[in-house]
Design a protein around this motif. Structure first.
Motif, PDB file in Angstrom:
ATOM      1  N   VAL A   6       0.716  -1.341  -0.055  1.00 36.07           N
ATOM      2  CA  VAL A   6       0.074   0.050   0.015  1.00 36.07           C
ATOM      3  C   VAL A   6       0.829   1.385  -0.032  1.00 36.07           C
ATOM      4  N   ARG A   7       1.810   1.366   0.791  1.00 32.82           N
ATOM      5  CA  ARG A   7       2.998   2.226   0.718  1.00 32.82           C
ATOM      6  C   ARG A   7       3.500   2.656  -0.456  1.00 32.82           C
ATOM      7  N   TRP A   8       4.145   1.624  -1.063  1.00 34.51           N
ATOM      8  CA  TRP A   8       4.619   1.544  -2.255  1.00 34.51           C
ATOM      9  C   TRP A   8       3.895   2.262  -3.132  1.00 34.51           C
ATOM     10  N   ILE A   9       2.387   1.806  -3.533  1.00 35.96           N
ATOM     11  CA  ILE A   9       1.619   2.229  -4.475  1.00 35.96           C
ATOM     12  C   ILE A   9       1.056   3.603  -4.047  1.00 35.96           C
ATOM     13  N   GLU A  10       1.024   4.000  -3.069  1.00 37.89           N
ATOM     14  CA  GLU A  10       0.811   5.558  -2.539  1.00 37.89           C
ATOM     15  C   GLU A  10       2.134   6.469  -3.003  1.00 37.89           C
ATOM     16  N   HIS A  11       3.270   5.991  -2.902  1.00 43.46           N
ATOM     17  CA  HIS A  11       4.493   6.284  -3.247  1.00 43.46           C
ATOM     18  C   HIS A  11       4.531   6.721  -4.825  1.00 43.46           C
ATOM     19  N   GLN A  12       4.258   5.557  -5.494  1.00 46.29           N
ATOM     20  CA  GLN A  12       4.219   5.585  -6.932  1.00 46.29           C
ATOM     21  C   GLN A  12       3.095   6.660  -7.331  1.00 46.29           C
ATOM     22  N   VAL A  13       1.988   6.648  -6.629  1.00 43.84           N
ATOM     23  CA  VAL A  13       0.951   7.670  -7.047  1.00 43.84           C
ATOM     24  C   VAL A  13       1.567   9.103  -6.880  1.00 43.84           C
ATOM     25  N   LYS A  14       2.044   9.241  -5.807  1.00 41.63           N
ATOM     26  CA  LYS A  14       2.352  10.703  -5.407  1.00 41.63           C
ATOM     27  C   LYS A  14       3.541  11.086  -6.599  1.00 41.63           C
ATOM     28  N   LEU A  15       4.393  10.279  -6.818  1.00 39.55           N
ATOM     29  CA  LEU A  15       5.414  10.246  -7.835  1.00 39.55           C
ATOM     30  C   LEU A  15       4.444  10.794  -9.375  1.00 39.55           C
TER      31      LEU A  15
END
Length: 138
Positions: A6-15
């Motif tokens: 979830v954190r990784w996906i959130e980070h990808q979305v932020k990028l």
């Protein structure tokens, strides 16, 4: 889904939102999106499987039609409707996924009803509209 994912996906979305495309983990993001689509289709196919099976049972064993069969139909159709409301583009997948599920539905329905598999039509006898129509019960 794990918290790390979830954190990784959130980070990808932020990028992506920041247009930092060069930092996006594209290969893994593609894998995750493909896996998500696969899981969604599997869930939708499973719900359609249940709808078709109960429609066949109602049609081919009308004297055994029960409130639990109708309740299952209602619940599965409602779940499909919720998914289609969230993702309207899945509506075009209903027919192909239902046709794909149908051979397994025949086997499962034959086992449950103890009717020969040849009792049921070789091709899916219901339209996508009938599968989703809460008022349709043969």
């Amino acid at each position: 889904m794990t918290m790390i994912l979830v954190r990784w996906i959130e980070h990808q979305v932020k990028l992506l939102r920041a247009s930092n495309y060069d930092q996006v983990d594209v290969d893994h993001l593609i894998e995750e999106v493909e896996d998500m689509v696969s899981r969604e289709q599997k869930e939708l196919r499973s719900r359609l499987h249940q709808v078709i099976k109960h429609l066949l049972k109602c049609q081919y064993q009308p004297k055994r039609k029960s409130t639990s069969w109708i309740a299952t139909l209602d619940e599965r159709r409602a779940a499909i409707a919720r998914k289609l409301k969230r993702v309207p583009s899945y509506r075009q997948s209903i027919g192909p996924l239902a046709r794909q599920a149908y051979p397994r539905v025949i086997r499962a329905t034959a086992r449950e009803t103890r009717l020969p598999p040849g009792t049921f039509p070789p091709e899916l006898p219901y339209t996508p509209e009938q599968l989703l129509d809460e008022g349709f019960v043969p």
